[in-house]
Design a protein around this motif. Structure first.
Motif, short mmCIF file in Angstrom:
data_model
loop_
_atom_site.label_atom_id
_atom_site.label_comp_id
_atom_site.label_asym_id
_atom_site.label_seq_id
_atom_site.Cartn_x
_atom_site.Cartn_y
_atom_site.Cartn_z
N LEU A 213 0.82 -1.21 0.00
CA LEU A 213 0.00 0.00 0.00
C LEU A 213 0.86 1.26 0.00
O LEU A 213 0.47 2.29 -0.53
N ILE B 162 -11.47 2.72 -3.37
CA ILE B 162 -12.61 1.81 -3.54
C ILE B 162 -12.22 0.41 -3.06
O ILE B 162 -11.20 -0.13 -3.50
N GLY B 163 -13.03 -0.16 -2.19
CA GLY B 163 -12.68 -1.44 -1.56
C GLY B 163 -11.65 -1.17 -0.50
O GLY B 163 -10.59 -1.78 -0.43
N SER B 164 -11.97 -0.21 0.36
CA SER B 164 -10.98 0.39 1.26
C SER B 164 -10.70 -0.47 2.50
O SER B 164 -9.70 -0.29 3.18
N GLY C 118 -14.68 3.87 0.00
CA GLY C 118 -15.86 3.11 -0.43
C GLY C 118 -15.72 1.65 -0.07
O GLY C 118 -14.66 1.06 -0.22
N GLU C 119 -16.81 1.07 0.43
CA GLU C 119 -16.85 -0.37 0.74
C GLU C 119 -18.22 -0.91 0.41
O GLU C 119 -19.23 -0.28 0.69
N VAL C 120 -18.27 -2.10 -0.14
CA VAL C 120 -19.55 -2.69 -0.51
C VAL C 120 -20.03 -3.68 0.56
O VAL C 120 -21.20 -4.03 0.62
N VAL C 121 -19.13 -4.12 1.43
CA VAL C 121 -19.49 -5.11 2.45
C VAL C 121 -19.58 -4.42 3.82
O VAL C 121 -18.73 -3.60 4.18
N PRO D 290 -16.32 -4.69 6.57
CA PRO D 290 -15.22 -3.77 6.24
C PRO D 290 -15.65 -2.30 6.28
O PRO D 290 -14.87 -1.43 6.71
N ALA E 205 -21.13 1.38 -0.58
CA ALA E 205 -21.61 1.43 -1.96
C ALA E 205 -20.83 0.45 -2.82
O ALA E 205 -19.70 0.07 -2.48
N ASP E 206 -21.43 0.09 -3.94
CA ASP E 206 -20.78 -0.83 -4.88
C ASP E 206 -19.84 -0.05 -5.81
O ASP E 206 -20.30 0.77 -6.60
N GLY E 207 -18.57 -0.29 -5.67
CA GLY E 207 -17.58 0.29 -6.58
C GLY E 207 -17.64 1.80 -6.65
O GLY E 207 -17.68 2.50 -5.63
N ALA F 298 -7.17 -1.31 -4.75
CA ALA F 298 -6.05 -2.20 -4.44
C ALA F 298 -6.52 -3.48 -3.77
O ALA F 298 -7.56 -3.53 -3.12
N GLY F 299 -5.71 -4.52 -3.97
CA GLY F 299 -5.91 -5.76 -3.23
C GLY F 299 -7.02 -6.65 -3.76
O GLY F 299 -7.56 -7.47 -3.03
N ILE G 110 -15.40 -3.13 -11.84
CA ILE G 110 -15.74 -1.92 -11.06
C ILE G 110 -15.60 -0.68 -11.95
O ILE G 110 -16.45 0.20 -11.95
N GLN H 12 -4.06 -1.72 -8.16
CA GLN H 12 -3.13 -2.75 -7.69
C GLN H 12 -3.82 -4.11 -7.72
O GLN H 12 -4.41 -4.55 -6.74
#
Ligand code: SAM
Length: 225
Positions: free
Chosen positions: A6, A22-24, A45-48, A51, A73-75, A91-92, A101, A118
């Motif tokens: 990171l 996004i997907g933090s 941003g996180e969709v789940v 997290p 939110a989604d993406g 990332a990840g 996304i 990433q």
């Protein structure tokens, strides 16, 4: 302290960026960027749900709630026009998920000056997406951490030309030809070789013959590099 992975992503965030990560997950990256005065502000941003809650807690703990907004939110739906986001980090995740996304809300990317992506695997899918959507690769990194190999792709709006092999290996990474790069592709070639051997023992249906020829082509072209 951020992981080496990171930290390498963070190095490509422009000074004073308004960043969307996004997907933090725990929001470690946006917290680091704001704490170090690299980003002016950030969206995480996180969709789940799990997290997302971790991200909220981390931002509160770090007392960054005025500068970092966490959204479930989604993406890219986490980004709103008023945010004025100038750069996005993703990332990840696998390359195909990152590309999905990016494809889902193309309007959000208008006005964004840089994408720092990433992928853990299949970076090729992102290079293909970039070619088709007028983003050009301005830099790439390959690194290893805890026995895993990661790639980072830095994109800016613009066009580029990439050969078939550059789409797979990465134009900058191929040029740099680092030790990590060599070990990654040596490993891949070994695996393709194993699969090909197994295929040759199987019944030679047209599909098997085609797959075997494809692997032979990959082994030869990547091996040459
Ligand atoms: N970005 C952090 C990193 O690099 O360390 C976390 C990576 S974590 C392995 C991937 C995260 O992406 C998970 O928390 C997952 O919930 C989230 N994610 C997956 N698909 C997503 C999507 N469509 N929109 C937002 N987040 C997503």
């Amino acid at each position: 302290k951020l992981s080496k992975r990171l930290e390498s992503v963070a190095k490509f965030v422009p000074q004073d960026a308004i960043i969307a990560d996004i997907g933090s997950d725990h929001a470690y990256l946006p917290c680091y960027l704001v704490h170090n005065n690299i980003a002016k502000s950030a969206i995480a941003g996180e969709v789940v749900k799990g997290p997302y809650e971790s991200a909220c807690q981390e931002v509160q703990k770090e007392q960054l709630t005025t500068k970092i907004t966490v959204r479930l939110a989604d993406g890219l739906a986490a980004i709103e026009p008023e945010d004025g986001v100038t750069a996005i980090t993703i990332a990840g995740m696998g390359g195909p998920l990152i590309a999905t996304i990016l494809e889902k809300h193309p309007e959000v990317l208008k006005g964004v000056e840089r994408l720092i992506l990433q992928p853990n695997i299949h970076a090729k899918v992102i290079r293909e997406w970039a070619l088709q959507n007028s983003w050009k690769i301005i830099d790439e990194v390959i690194l290893s951490e805890d026995d895993k190999i990661y790639e980072i792709l830095v994109l800016e709006p613009g066009d580029m030309h990439l050969s078939e092999i550059e789409q797979l290996l990465g134009p900058v990474l191929q040029q740099q030809h680092s030790e990590v790069f060599q070990s990654k592709w040596t490993r891949e070639i070994d695996q393709w070789g194993n699969v090909r051997e197994a295929l040759q023992k199987a019944e030679q249906t047209p599909e098997i013959v085609a797959k075997s020829a494809e692997l032979a082509h990959l082994i030869a072209t990547v091996g040459e590099v």
